[in-house]
Write an enzyme that holds these catalytic residues in place. Sequence first.
Site, PDB file in Angstrom:
ATOM      1  N   SER A  16     -51.107 -58.955  88.485  1.00 57.90           N
ATOM      2  CA  SER A  16     -52.152 -59.860  88.969  1.00 57.90           C
ATOM      3  C   SER A  16     -51.711 -60.489  90.286  1.00 57.90           C
ATOM      4  O   SER A  16     -50.519 -60.609  90.563  1.00 57.90           O
ATOM      5  CB  SER A  16     -52.415 -60.960  87.931  1.00 57.90           C
ATOM      6  OG  SER A  16     -53.436 -61.836  88.358  1.00 57.90           O
ATOM      7  N   ASP A  17     -52.696 -60.867  91.087  1.00 55.53           N
ATOM      8  CA  ASP A  17     -52.397 -61.566  92.332  1.00 55.53           C
ATOM      9  C   ASP A  17     -53.533 -62.528  92.647  1.00 55.53           C
ATOM     10  O   ASP A  17     -54.693 -62.261  92.308  1.00 55.53           O
ATOM     11  CB  ASP A  17     -52.211 -60.581  93.486  1.00 55.53           C
ATOM     12  CG  ASP A  17     -51.608 -61.264  94.703  1.00 55.53           C
ATOM     13  OD1 ASP A  17     -50.409 -61.601  94.657  1.00 55.53           O
ATOM     14  OD2 ASP A  17     -52.330 -61.491  95.699  1.00 55.53           O
ATOM     15  N   THR A  18     -53.200 -63.641  93.274  1.00 56.11           N
ATOM     16  CA  THR A  18     -54.184 -64.661  93.644  1.00 56.11           C
ATOM     17  C   THR A  18     -54.003 -65.033  95.102  1.00 56.11           C
ATOM     18  O   THR A  18     -52.866 -65.202  95.572  1.00 56.11           O
ATOM     19  CB  THR A  18     -54.023 -65.922  92.777  1.00 56.11           C
ATOM     20  OG1 THR A  18     -54.178 -65.570  91.403  1.00 56.11           O
ATOM     21  CG2 THR A  18     -55.056 -66.977  93.147  1.00 56.11           C
ATOM     22  N   SER A  23     -56.936 -60.940  91.180  1.00 56.60           N
ATOM     23  CA  SER A  23     -57.058 -59.610  90.585  1.00 56.60           C
ATOM     24  C   SER A  23     -56.292 -59.558  89.276  1.00 56.60           C
ATOM     25  O   SER A  23     -55.333 -60.299  89.061  1.00 56.60           O
ATOM     26  CB  SER A  23     -56.497 -58.548  91.526  1.00 56.60           C
ATOM     27  OG  SER A  23     -55.102 -58.728  91.709  1.00 56.60           O
TER      28      SER A  23
END
Length: 200
Positions: free
Chosen positions: A72-74, A109
Site C-alpha cells: 500500500s502507498d499513500t 493504493s
Amino acid sequence: MKLYLASQSPRRKQLLTDLGVAFEVLSIEVDESTKALESAEDYVARLGEAKARAGLDILAGRGESDVLTLGSDTTVVADQDILGKPRDYDDFADMMERLSGRSHRVFTSVAVASHESVEVKVVESRVVFAELEPEAVRAYWDSGEPQDKAGGYSVQGLGAVFIKRIEGSYSAIVGLPLRETAQLLTKRGLAVWSGALGRV
C-alpha cells in the site's frame, strides 16, 4: 493461503489487524521517487504494486509459494503536486502554507499479489484544512509527528486539530482503505471479520 503485509507502518498493521485477518509483516525496500509526468493516482498504484511484488521476491527466496502479499502507498496532493515527507522545517512550513484554509486530495493504493497475479485498487479522498496560525505550525513540527508523514501531517494524530472536514475514506487517509482491502482479500478466499464483507 498465508498473508504478508509488505510494510513496517504501525498504522497499516493496526488497520489490517482490525479486519480480523491473520498476517505476518515483511520489511521491504522500494524506490519511492516519482516519474516524469506521472499522476498521483498512477504513482500510488505503482508503489503499492511494487511493494507487494517486493514482498513476493523475499518470500520466493525463502521457498514460500502459496502466499499473498499486501502492499500500500499513500500520498497527499496539492495543486497537482505530490507532497512527500518533509525534508526539514522550512519544507514542512511550505507544505502547511499550501494546505492552510484549503482542500487537498489524498490518494491511497492497496495491492494484493500472489505469484500468479496482482490486483490494485486506488482510493481518492479529500481533506479540508482550517486556516493555520504560524505558532500552531511551529508547535506541530516540534511535536515530532510530521517528520515521517506524507504531506507533513497525521489525520489520526495531533494533526487532526487542523482538519475541518473529510470527504471519502478515513482509513485510506490513515494508510489503508479497509473496504477495498476487504474486497480484495475476500476475493482471494481470506475471511475478514464478517463474511458479509465479501458482498460489499
